[in-house]
Motif scaffolding. Structure first.
Motif, PDB file in Angstrom:
ATOM      1  N   VAL A   1       0.848  -1.190   0.000  1.00  0.00           N
ATOM      2  CA  VAL A   1       0.000   0.000   0.000  1.00  0.00           C
ATOM      3  C   VAL A   1       0.886   1.245   0.000  1.00  0.00           C
ATOM      4  N   GLN A   2       0.389   2.318  -0.563  1.00  0.00           N
ATOM      5  CA  GLN A   2       1.141   3.567  -0.544  1.00  0.00           C
ATOM      6  C   GLN A   2       1.007   4.254   0.808  1.00  0.00           C
ATOM      7  N   ALA A   3       1.979   5.054   1.130  1.00  0.00           N
ATOM      8  CA  ALA A   3       1.928   5.821   2.374  1.00  0.00           C
ATOM      9  C   ALA A   3       0.639   6.646   2.407  1.00  0.00           C
ATOM     10  N   GLY A   4       0.020   6.655   3.571  1.00  0.00           N
ATOM     11  CA  GLY A   4      -1.254   7.338   3.729  1.00  0.00           C
ATOM     12  C   GLY A   4      -2.457   6.439   3.532  1.00  0.00           C
ATOM     13  N   GLY A   5      -2.233   5.257   2.995  1.00  0.00           N
ATOM     14  CA  GLY A   5      -3.313   4.322   2.737  1.00  0.00           C
ATOM     15  C   GLY A   5      -3.713   3.525   3.969  1.00  0.00           C
ATOM     16  N   SER A   6      -4.630   2.590   3.733  1.00  0.00           N
ATOM     17  CA  SER A   6      -5.171   1.776   4.826  1.00  0.00           C
ATOM     18  C   SER A   6      -5.179   0.300   4.451  1.00  0.00           C
ATOM     19  N   LEU A   7      -5.110  -0.515   5.467  1.00  0.00           N
ATOM     20  CA  LEU A   7      -5.270  -1.957   5.328  1.00  0.00           C
ATOM     21  C   LEU A   7      -5.997  -2.473   6.561  1.00  0.00           C
ATOM     22  N   ARG A   8      -6.706  -3.579   6.393  1.00  0.00           N
ATOM     23  CA  ARG A   8      -7.308  -4.242   7.538  1.00  0.00           C
ATOM     24  C   ARG A   8      -6.816  -5.677   7.571  1.00  0.00           C
ATOM     25  N   LEU A   9      -6.145  -6.028   8.644  1.00  0.00           N
ATOM     26  CA  LEU A   9      -5.667  -7.383   8.828  1.00  0.00           C
ATOM     27  C   LEU A   9      -6.706  -8.186   9.605  1.00  0.00           C
ATOM     28  N   SER A  10      -6.769  -9.461   9.282  1.00  0.00           N
ATOM     29  CA  SER A  10      -7.679 -10.364   9.977  1.00  0.00           C
ATOM     30  C   SER A  10      -6.888 -11.493  10.629  1.00  0.00           C
ATOM     31  N   CYS A  11      -7.404 -11.967  11.733  1.00  0.00           N
ATOM     32  CA  CYS A  11      -6.819 -13.119  12.418  1.00  0.00           C
ATOM     33  C   CYS A  11      -7.960 -14.038  12.818  1.00  0.00           C
ATOM     34  N   ALA A  12      -8.086 -15.130  12.082  1.00  0.00           N
ATOM     35  CA  ALA A  12      -9.138 -16.103  12.362  1.00  0.00           C
ATOM     36  C   ALA A  12      -8.610 -17.173  13.291  1.00  0.00           C
ATOM     37  N   ALA A  13      -9.368 -17.455  14.339  1.00  0.00           N
ATOM     38  CA  ALA A  13      -8.905 -18.382  15.368  1.00  0.00           C
ATOM     39  C   ALA A  13      -9.766 -19.630  15.442  1.00  0.00           C
ATOM     40  N   SER A  14      -9.117 -20.716  15.761  1.00  0.00           N
ATOM     41  CA  SER A  14      -9.821 -21.946  16.105  1.00  0.00           C
ATOM     42  C   SER A  14      -9.144 -22.539  17.336  1.00  0.00           C
ATOM     43  N   GLY A  15      -9.928 -23.194  18.162  1.00  0.00           N
ATOM     44  CA  GLY A  15      -9.375 -23.788  19.371  1.00  0.00           C
ATOM     45  C   GLY A  15      -9.247 -22.827  20.539  1.00  0.00           C
ATOM     46  N   VAL A  16      -9.639 -21.585  20.341  1.00  0.00           N
ATOM     47  CA  VAL A  16      -9.557 -20.580  21.390  1.00  0.00           C
ATOM     48  C   VAL A  16     -10.621 -19.533  21.111  1.00  0.00           C
ATOM     49  N   ILE A  17     -11.143 -18.944  22.181  1.00  0.00           N
ATOM     50  CA  ILE A  17     -12.178 -17.931  22.027  1.00  0.00           C
ATOM     51  C   ILE A  17     -11.553 -16.560  22.269  1.00  0.00           C
ATOM     52  N   PHE A  18     -11.529 -15.726  21.252  1.00  0.00           N
ATOM     53  CA  PHE A  18     -10.893 -14.423  21.360  1.00  0.00           C
ATOM     54  C   PHE A  18     -11.546 -13.549  22.413  1.00  0.00           C
ATOM     55  N   SER A  19     -12.848 -13.662  22.529  1.00  0.00           N
ATOM     56  CA  SER A  19     -13.565 -12.699  23.365  1.00  0.00           C
ATOM     57  C   SER A  19     -13.223 -12.821  24.847  1.00  0.00           C
ATOM     58  N   ILE A  20     -12.648 -13.952  25.271  1.00  0.00           N
ATOM     59  CA  ILE A  20     -12.375 -14.130  26.696  1.00  0.00           C
ATOM     60  C   ILE A  20     -10.907 -14.367  26.998  1.00  0.00           C
ATOM     61  N   ASN A  21     -10.074 -14.257  25.989  1.00  0.00           N
ATOM     62  CA  ASN A  21      -8.648 -14.473  26.198  1.00  0.00           C
ATOM     63  C   ASN A  21      -7.857 -13.276  25.695  1.00  0.00           C
ATOM     64  N   PRO A  22      -6.768 -12.960  26.385  1.00  0.00           N
ATOM     65  CA  PRO A  22      -5.937 -11.847  25.918  1.00  0.00           C
ATOM     66  C   PRO A  22      -5.372 -12.146  24.529  1.00  0.00           C
TER      67      PRO A  22
END
Length: 115
Positions: free
Chosen positions: A12-33
């Motif tokens: 991406v060029q400077a000033g632009g945006s990106l959204r990274l994703s992290c898909a999890a299995s075996g762990v629940i994101f909402s209750i773990n750091p």
């Protein structure tokens, strides 16, 4: 078994945006750091943003005001929205989750910001 899969990196060029994703299995994101980290060539891995078990999120000074963490609990996926990107943000980005005292990492996704 905990498995984390990052995606969304790219060039991406400077000033632009990106959204990274992290898909999890075996762990629940909402209750773990969990958090996002990055490692630039020749540098040590550093934290970018971390959400604690209390729910509080802290951001590295270098990204504060530009990056934000969010989660989709239905999809058990965490996101890192990155705005106003700078060349110094170029790095491999990793997500990490802590479960019962153990840390688990994804394989990383490359983000390259051109000037």
């Amino acid at each position: 078994q905990v498995d984390l899969v990052e995606s969304g990196g790219g060039l991406v060029q400077a000033g632009g945006s990106l959204r990274l994703s992290c898909a999890a299995s075996g762990v629940i994101f909402s209750i773990n750091p969990m958090g996002w980290y990055r490692q630039a060539p020749g540098k040590e891995r550093e934290y970018v943003a971390v959400t604690r078990s209390s729910g509080n999120t802290i951001y590295a000074e270098s990204v504060k005001g530009r990056f934000s963490i969010s989660r989709d609990n239905n999809k058990n996926t965490a996101y890192l929205q990155m705005n106003s990107l700078k060349p110094e943000d170029t790095a491999v980005y990793y997500c990490r989750v802590t479960l019962q005292g153990s840390s688990y990492w994804g394989q990383g996704t490359q983000v390259t910001v051109s000037s």
